[in-house]
Design a protein around this motif. Structure first.
Motif, mmCIF file in Angstrom:
data_model
loop_
_atom_site.group_PDB
_atom_site.id
_atom_site.type_symbol
_atom_site.label_atom_id
_atom_site.label_comp_id
_atom_site.label_asym_id
_atom_site.label_seq_id
_atom_site.Cartn_x
_atom_site.Cartn_y
_atom_site.Cartn_z
ATOM 1 N N ASN A 54 24.224 20.799 57.473
ATOM 2 C CA ASN A 54 24.291 20.359 56.081
ATOM 3 C C ASN A 54 22.951 19.852 55.569
ATOM 4 O OD1 ASN A 54 26.920 21.062 55.516
ATOM 5 N ND2 ASN A 54 27.764 19.083 56.104
ATOM 6 N N LEU A 110 25.527 16.237 50.446
ATOM 7 C CA LEU A 110 26.752 16.532 51.176
ATOM 8 C C LEU A 110 27.081 15.368 52.092
ATOM 9 C CD1 LEU A 110 25.900 20.189 52.188
ATOM 10 C CD2 LEU A 110 27.538 19.485 50.448
ATOM 11 N N VAL A 128 30.709 16.336 47.856
ATOM 12 C CA VAL A 128 29.406 16.824 47.407
ATOM 13 C C VAL A 128 29.119 16.244 46.029
ATOM 14 C CG1 VAL A 128 30.343 18.977 46.447
ATOM 15 C CG2 VAL A 128 27.912 18.837 47.016
#
Length: 167
Positions: A54, A110, A128
């Motif tokens: 991420n 994220l 998010v």
């Protein structure tokens, strides 16, 4: 060879063969045990790997890198965002993220909430936040299915929807 000598020879040979068979079987079990230990799946480790992936995804958006974003998905990846039809395959995913970046999105944040699954398929539940410059323009929840491709976790299915009330 005398009968007595042959008997001793056969007993010795039998002993040596038995020893080798037991020894090889023991090695085989030990190797299997070591193999099991090496491949035992650890969900916490997998979660850390997803969080690391991420970080790369966030960097791709911040750097305007739609190619990097597309390569973060499996070859047959699918993106299913609210208000849009599903997008399938890396080329189409690259086009989608190119449009998102060109629309003014400068970064995303994220936050992984939970990860479930096995060494073959993981489900990540998260949050998010989407930014244009330094202004948060959207907050969404998401679920991403991750699958290993070429030894790396890649996004296989990506679905997100807004936390805002429907209009």
């Amino acid at each position: 060879m005398k009968k007595e000598t042959r008997l001793i020879y056969h007993k010795t040979l039998l002993f040596v063969l038995s020893f080798l068979i037991v020894g090889l079987h023991g090695c085989s079990e030990k190797q299997q045990e070591e193999q099991h230990i090496k491949t035992e799946f650890n969900l916490e480790t997998a979660k850390a790997e997803i969080e690391e992936a991420n970080k790369s995804v966030m960097a791709f958006i911040a750097n305007g890198d739609s190619i990097g974003m597309a390569n973060a998905y499996t070859e047959d990846g699918k993106v299913m965002f609210a208000g849009a039809p599903p997008v399938v395959g890396r080329a189409n995913i690259q086009t989608t993220f190119s449009r998102i970046i060109n629309s003014g999105v400068t970064r995303i944040n994220l936050e992984t909430k939970e990860v479930f699954g096995t060494d073959e398929l993981l489900a990540e539940e998260g949050q998010v936040t989407v930014y244009v410059k330094d202004v948060a323009v959207a907050e969404e929840k998401y679920i991403i299915l991750w699958k290993k491709e070429d030894g790396q976790w890649k996004m296989f299915r990506d679905i997100a929807n807004s936390n805002s009330k429907a209009e």
